[in-house]
Structure formats: C-alpha cells, structure tokens
Write a protein that holds these residues in place. Structure first.
Motif, PDB file in Angstrom:
ATOM      1  N   MET B  31       0.848  -1.208   0.000  1.00 45.77           N
ATOM      2  CA  MET B  31       0.000   0.000   0.000  1.00 45.77           C
ATOM      3  C   MET B  31       0.881   1.255   0.000  1.00 45.77           C
ATOM      4  O   MET B  31       0.579   2.240  -0.675  1.00 45.77           O
ATOM      5  CB  MET B  31      -0.874   0.042   1.254  1.00 45.77           C
ATOM      6  N   GLN B  32       1.969   1.191   0.793  1.00 45.29           N
ATOM      7  CA  GLN B  32       2.898   2.333   0.850  1.00 45.29           C
ATOM      8  C   GLN B  32       3.469   2.602  -0.539  1.00 45.29           C
ATOM      9  O   GLN B  32       3.622   3.756  -0.962  1.00 45.29           O
ATOM     10  CB  GLN B  32       4.070   2.028   1.800  1.00 45.29           C
ATOM     11  N   LEU B  33       3.750   1.536  -1.246  1.00 43.91           N
ATOM     12  CA  LEU B  33       4.304   1.649  -2.601  1.00 43.91           C
ATOM     13  C   LEU B  33       3.285   2.337  -3.508  1.00 43.91           C
ATOM     14  O   LEU B  33       3.622   3.231  -4.288  1.00 43.91           O
ATOM     15  CB  LEU B  33       4.587   0.232  -3.111  1.00 43.91           C
ATOM     16  N   GLN B  34       2.031   1.927  -3.394  1.00 40.91           N
ATOM     17  CA  GLN B  34       0.983   2.523  -4.226  1.00 40.91           C
ATOM     18  C   GLN B  34       0.796   3.996  -3.896  1.00 40.91           C
ATOM     19  O   GLN B  34       0.508   4.802  -4.776  1.00 40.91           O
ATOM     20  CB  GLN B  34      -0.335   1.767  -4.035  1.00 40.91           C
ATOM     21  N   GLN B  84      19.279 -10.635  -0.212  1.00 42.04           N
ATOM     22  CA  GLN B  84      18.853  -9.716  -1.276  1.00 42.04           C
ATOM     23  C   GLN B  84      17.376  -9.913  -1.587  1.00 42.04           C
ATOM     24  O   GLN B  84      16.622  -8.941  -1.727  1.00 42.04           O
ATOM     25  CB  GLN B  84      19.687  -9.950  -2.543  1.00 42.04           C
ATOM     26  N   LEU B  85      16.981 -11.171  -1.695  1.00 42.71           N
ATOM     27  CA  LEU B  85      15.582 -11.457  -2.028  1.00 42.71           C
ATOM     28  C   LEU B  85      14.660 -11.018  -0.896  1.00 42.71           C
ATOM     29  O   LEU B  85      13.588 -10.471  -1.132  1.00 42.71           O
ATOM     30  CB  LEU B  85      15.402 -12.941  -2.334  1.00 42.71           C
ATOM     31  N   MET B  86      15.115 -11.219   0.322  1.00 39.86           N
ATOM     32  CA  MET B  86      14.326 -10.784   1.488  1.00 39.86           C
ATOM     33  C   MET B  86      14.164  -9.277   1.498  1.00 39.86           C
ATOM     34  O   MET B  86      13.084  -8.755   1.755  1.00 39.86           O
ATOM     35  CB  MET B  86      15.051 -11.184   2.775  1.00 39.86           C
ATOM     36  N   GLY B  87      15.275  -8.583   1.237  1.00 40.26           N
ATOM     37  CA  GLY B  87      15.253  -7.122   1.248  1.00 40.26           C
ATOM     38  C   GLY B  87      14.306  -6.561   0.199  1.00 40.26           C
ATOM     39  O   GLY B  87      13.484  -5.680   0.492  1.00 40.26           O
ATOM     40  N   SER B  88      14.400  -7.080  -1.000  1.00 38.53           N
ATOM     41  CA  SER B  88      13.533  -6.547  -2.062  1.00 38.53           C
ATOM     42  C   SER B  88      12.086  -6.973  -1.843  1.00 38.53           C
ATOM     43  O   SER B  88      11.160  -6.196  -2.101  1.00 38.53           O
ATOM     44  CB  SER B  88      14.025  -6.957  -3.446  1.00 38.53           C
ATOM     45  N   SER B  89      11.874  -8.168  -1.331  1.00 38.81           N
ATOM     46  CA  SER B  89      10.510  -8.626  -1.052  1.00 38.81           C
ATOM     47  C   SER B  89       9.863  -7.771   0.037  1.00 38.81           C
ATOM     48  O   SER B  89       8.693  -7.416  -0.058  1.00 38.81           O
ATOM     49  CB  SER B  89      10.497 -10.101  -0.634  1.00 38.81           C
ATOM     50  N   SER B  90      10.643  -7.422   1.052  1.00 42.27           N
ATOM     51  CA  SER B  90      10.124  -6.528   2.108  1.00 42.27           C
ATOM     52  C   SER B  90       9.710  -5.192   1.520  1.00 42.27           C
ATOM     53  O   SER B  90       8.689  -4.634   1.895  1.00 42.27           O
ATOM     54  CB  SER B  90      11.196  -6.240   3.159  1.00 42.27           C
ATOM     55  N   SER B  91      10.522  -4.701   0.602  1.00 37.41           N
ATOM     56  CA  SER B  91      10.261  -3.372   0.036  1.00 37.41           C
ATOM     57  C   SER B  91       8.991  -3.294  -0.784  1.00 37.41           C
ATOM     58  O   SER B  91       8.414  -2.219  -0.920  1.00 37.41           O
ATOM     59  CB  SER B  91      11.431  -2.932  -0.844  1.00 37.41           C
ATOM     60  N   ILE B  92       8.574  -4.412  -1.359  1.00 41.83           N
ATOM     61  CA  ILE B  92       7.333  -4.365  -2.144  1.00 41.83           C
ATOM     62  C   ILE B  92       6.155  -4.956  -1.368  1.00 41.83           C
ATOM     63  O   ILE B  92       5.041  -4.991  -1.870  1.00 41.83           O
ATOM     64  CB  ILE B  92       7.453  -5.059  -3.514  1.00 41.83           C
TER      65      ILE B  92
END
Lengths: 167, 157
Positions: B31-34, B84-92
């Motif tokens: 939601m934050q991303l949107q 890396q995958l965790m970090g990017s997954s958290s971000s989205i």
C-alpha cells in the motif's frame, strides 16, 4: 545568493555548480561514477543512501522527491567510503547492512575512522539486538528497520534537522 | 464519473487486494508503494515490480544452481542471495515470499541441504503465485484506466 545549476546525469557523470555571491565565486564539480547517482535539493542539504538493492534505492528516491533534500546513492560501502575520500560531504547517511564488496558495518567503521561525524542511520530488514549493537558499536547513530515508511523517514529527517518540505 | 465497466474493475481489484492481504501474500508495504505513485510518477509501482520480478528470477535461478550439487553447496552465497531477495521482497510488501526466505536462510545457516531444497521449492511456488496475482492486478488496472481514464487508489481498509 546561491544558484544551483543542475544537469541531469549523462552516462555516469553529473556536474554541480555552486555560485555563492557576487564577490566570491566558488565552483565545485561533483563527479560520480561506478554506480553513484545524485539529485540535488534546492537547500543544498544532502543525504547519502548506501544500498545495493535497486528497488530500495528507487523507493527512497521517491520518498525523498517531495523534500528539498538532495540524494546521492552508493551501491555498496566501498563506494560510500570513496565518496568521502573524494571530499564529498553529507548531512545524513543511510547505511544498509548487507552489501557486496563492503558491508554496512565495515563502511560505518571506516567512515568514522576517516573522521566523518555525519549522522549514520543503519538500515536492516533484520531487527536482532545483536545486529543493532554491532552497528552502534561500529559508529552508527541509530538503527532503523527496513523498509522505511514515509512517516519514519520524516521523523528521521526532522530529528536530524533536514525536514524541509517543498512549498 | 466512473463508467460501469471501470467501477466493476475497481471493485474486482479491491477484492483481489483484500484476498492477497488476507492470505498474507502482501502486507501494508505494498500500500505504501501505491501511495508513492501519483501524476508525477504514474508508473512507479509497475516499474518497481518489474525490477523486482527481474531481480528475483535471477536470484532464484542462482539459488537453484547453488543447490545443484550437495557436496559443493556454498551456503554463504545462498545466504547472500536470500538476504537480497528478502530485502527486495520486504520493500514491495511480498510478505509470504519474505517469510519463506527467512526459513530458507535458517536452513542454509545450518547447512541443511535437503531443507534448503525443499524451501527453494516452496519459495519458487510462492514467487510464482505472487507474480501471477500481481500480473492480474496490473492487467485489471490497465483495463480500468482505459475504461475510466483515472489511476487506481486502493480502497482497502
């Protein structure tokens, strides 16, 4: 009078010109390469984001786009240390933990040993107390869980005197 | 005023979002991303998600290849890719993918090869499900914009 001329980046280079007043002119050239990238805020306040994950850099860029703070980016700790060695200065540094080449702990230690007193906010998606302690011991001022929300970012910028939103 | 088609699509999008939140596939970070998307950056979410897909697929491929030979598994590299995958997954806001990454990382820290392999399969499954659902969401958004000419803002409470 401060005039800031900003040109969009061409290839890996961006040039910044600062003209201080009519009797004293100082021109500073800021040269970026190897994954460096910058946008300059109109107040001259600068934040360095040290983060290897592109998505995280995009989100931070977007979060800061409403503020008058300029953002520079480094893809790993070594690039951040090299920026400092080149003479660049910042008002705040966000430092990720896990990065290739040089991680956040090591980069923080090296920045402190270079005499950098800029506040460093450590970022990590893990919030283990040992992780936080390690970063604080390395010289970070604070530790923040990722991802950073807009509210948290505004709080941090305010705490360190950088919260100046655009009119 | 939204046409009937656009209104229906918006309702479908809200239902899909609600489902993905209820299933724990997405969290509030999405939601934050949107909320970061606006007229000045109208394709922000799709740009971020496209990069996420591209980078995640590289990481999953690398993980698969690192686990190919039990005797020569480099668990340190597995840990790096997972971070890396965790970090990017958290971000989205890809919550379930991140949760599986955490379990996978724990298995790799114990050099548990069979555990890692099993969790890689779970991770690939979760990633595929996420990708399918996000594609659905973006397609609905495209159709809705065509029908109504206005960007989607989630009505999820």
């Amino acid at each position: 009078m401060h005039i800031l001329l900003h040109q969009p980046p061409v290839s890996f280079y961006i040039w910044s010109f600062f003209v201080l007043n009519s009797t004293i002119a100082r021109i500073c050239f800021s040269l970026h390469c190897d994954g460096g990238r910058a946008s300059m805020g109109s107040t001259g306040r600068r934040v360095l984001l040290v983060e290897d994950i592109e998505i995280n850099r995009m989100v931070m860029r977007r979060l800061l786009s409403d503020s008058n703070v300029g953002l520079e980016e480094a893809e790993n700790g070594k690039i951040a240390v090299d920026f400092i060695k080149q003479g660049r200065t910042y008002d705040l540094i966000f430092m990720d933990r896990d990065m290739p080449v040089m991680n956040g702990h090591e980069a923080t230690k090296q920045l402190r040993s270079l005499g950098v007193t800029t506040p460093i906010i450590a970022l990590s998606s893990d919030c283990l107390p040992s992780d936080r302690d390690r970063f604080i011991h390395a010289g970070a001022n604070a530790f923040q869980a990722k991802p950073l929300s807009k509210i948290e970012l505004v709080r941090i910028l305010t705490e360190y005197g950088l919260n100046i939103t655009r009119a | 005023m939204l046409g009937l088609g656009a209104a229906r699509l918006e309702a479908d999008m809200n239902r899909l979002m609600a489902l993905l939140f209820h299933q724990g596939v997405l969290d509030e970070q999405f939601m934050q991303l949107q909320q970061l998307q606006d007229e000045s950056s109208p394709n922000f979410v799709s740009e971020v998600i496209s990069i996420y897909f591209r980078e995640s697929e590289k990481l999953l491929k690398n993980l698969r290849s690192l686990l190919a030979d039990r005797e020569c598994t480099d668990y340190t590299k597995i840990g790096i890719h997972l971070n890396q995958l965790m970090g990017s997954s958290s971000s989205i806001g890809a919550k379930r993918v991140r949760t599986v990454c955490l379990a996978f990382r724990a298995a790799s820290e114990h050099s548990n090869w069979s555990g890692c392999l099993r969790l890689l399969e779970v991770l690939e499954h979760e990633y595929c499900y996420l990708k399918t659902k996000l594609h659905e969401l973006f397609q609905m958004e495209q159709h809705r914009v065509m029908a109504a000419g206005a960007r989607y803002h989630p009505a999820l409470s």
